[in-house]
Design a protein around this motif. Structure first.
Motif, PDB file in Angstrom:
ATOM      1  N   THR A  14       0.837  -1.195   0.000  1.00  0.00           N
ATOM      2  CA  THR A  14       0.000   0.000   0.000  1.00  0.00           C
ATOM      3  C   THR A  14       0.877   1.251   0.000  1.00  0.00           C
ATOM      4  O   THR A  14       2.046   1.210   0.408  1.00  0.00           O
ATOM      5  CB  THR A  14      -0.956   0.025   1.202  1.00  0.00           C
ATOM      6  N   ARG A  15       0.281   2.324  -0.433  1.00  0.00           N
ATOM      7  CA  ARG A  15       0.992   3.602  -0.540  1.00  0.00           C
ATOM      8  C   ARG A  15       1.625   3.971   0.797  1.00  0.00           C
ATOM      9  O   ARG A  15       0.995   3.817   1.845  1.00  0.00           O
ATOM     10  CB  ARG A  15      -0.009   4.673  -0.973  1.00  0.00           C
ATOM     11  N   GLU A  82       4.705   4.962  -3.811  1.00  0.00           N
ATOM     12  CA  GLU A  82       3.660   5.740  -4.474  1.00  0.00           C
ATOM     13  C   GLU A  82       2.957   4.843  -5.486  1.00  0.00           C
ATOM     14  O   GLU A  82       3.515   3.824  -5.916  1.00  0.00           O
ATOM     15  CB  GLU A  82       4.286   6.952  -5.173  1.00  0.00           C
ATOM     16  N   LEU A  83       1.752   5.261  -5.887  1.00  0.00           N
ATOM     17  CA  LEU A  83       0.977   4.443  -6.825  1.00  0.00           C
ATOM     18  C   LEU A  83       1.764   4.219  -8.126  1.00  0.00           C
ATOM     19  O   LEU A  83       1.725   3.129  -8.711  1.00  0.00           O
ATOM     20  CB  LEU A  83      -0.363   5.116  -7.139  1.00  0.00           C
ATOM     21  N   ASP A  85       4.756   3.711  -8.539  1.00  0.00           N
ATOM     22  CA  ASP A  85       5.843   2.731  -8.410  1.00  0.00           C
ATOM     23  C   ASP A  85       5.404   1.339  -8.852  1.00  0.00           C
ATOM     24  O   ASP A  85       6.233   0.424  -8.953  1.00  0.00           O
ATOM     25  CB  ASP A  85       6.344   2.666  -6.957  1.00  0.00           C
ATOM     26  N   SER A  86       4.115   1.180  -9.110  1.00  0.00           N
ATOM     27  CA  SER A  86       3.622  -0.101  -9.607  1.00  0.00           C
ATOM     28  C   SER A  86       4.267  -0.394 -10.952  1.00  0.00           C
ATOM     29  O   SER A  86       4.147   0.399 -11.898  1.00  0.00           O
ATOM     30  CB  SER A  86       2.102  -0.056  -9.770  1.00  0.00           C
ATOM     31  N   VAL A 112       1.185  -1.325  -6.147  1.00  0.00           N
ATOM     32  CA  VAL A 112       0.987  -0.421  -5.013  1.00  0.00           C
ATOM     33  C   VAL A 112      -0.459   0.059  -5.045  1.00  0.00           C
ATOM     34  O   VAL A 112      -0.911   0.644  -6.041  1.00  0.00           O
ATOM     35  CB  VAL A 112       1.958   0.771  -5.076  1.00  0.00           C
TER      36      VAL A 112
END
Lengths: 113, 113
Positions: A14-15, A82-83, A85-86, A112
């Motif tokens: 998760t973030r 952070e999102l 980073d997915s 993420v």
């Protein structure tokens, strides 16, 4: 001869959390590079380690950090996820800095939420 | 700014025919180019490379052509085989053996039997 291996295969975080990804380089390879591959994009160079020292870095913030161990295995650490980073994180090794051919592992898929 | 571009996201070719994958770059400092092939759930595999002092390099069924004035390179696969179906990435760097490879976004090749 064992190729480049990475663990884990998949990971969900998760973030704001922190993550550590691992890479075992091919036998005899002292140089390891890490790449981030976002969906629909090519791999983007994060950094390279040679004999336990970082000796090259791409355009990634300091929250992306790494380590290389005496056996040349390596870790990629990402803090404050952070999102964006997915992505698929790829590790590549080669037997020396002057060698062109890199051997890639299968990657770790990080999601993420 | 995408310094290495692969403008065709996908390509379909009949088995036995020629596959031509294209790559354009914008940075005139690039002087070393590589092609990688990637199967699903595997890391990229090095295919062939070329330095700027050459305009052609051949390895079996694979030939890479470099046109420096046009900042363009292409990968020819002859004859194409169903096992060639994969995503192909071109990558560029400013010197052989350096660490920082800039990848294109990839072209998905499908060879039809």
């Amino acid at each position: 001869e064992t190729g480049v291996t990475q663990s884990p295969t998949h990971l969900i975080k998760t973030r704001g959390q922190q993550v550590t990804l691992r890479c075992s380089s091919q036998s005899g390879h002292n140089t390891v590079s890490w790449y981030q591959q976002a969906l629909g994009q090519g791999p983007q160079f994060i950094f390279q380690y040679y004999r336990e020292e970082e000796n090259g870095r791409g355009n990634f913030p300091p929250r992306f950090s790494g380590l290389q161990f005496p056996n040349y295995s390596s870790e990629l650490n990402v803090n404050a996820l952070e999102l964006d980073d997915s992505a698929l994180y790829l590790c590549a090794s080669r037997p020396g800095q002057g060698v062109d051919e890199q051997f890639f592992g299968p990657g770790t898929r990080l999601t993420v939420l | 700014d995408q310094q290495v571009k692969q403008n065709s996201p996908s390509l379909s070719v009949q088995e036995g025919r020629i596959s031509i994958l294209n790559c354009d770059y914008t940075n005139s400092m690039f002087d070393y180019f590589l092609w990688y092939k990637k199967y699903p759930a595997e890391g990229p595999t090095f295919l062939i490379s070329i330095s700027s002092i050459k305009d052609k390099n051949e390895d079996g069924r694979f030939t890479v052509f470099l046109n420096k004035s046009a900042k363009h390179l292409s990968l020819h696969i002859v004859p194409s085989q169903p096992g060639d179906s994969a995503v192909y990435f071109c990558a560029a760097s400013t010197a052989s053996g350096t660490y920082k490879y800039i990848f294109g976004t990839g072209t998905r090749l499908k060879v039809l039997a």
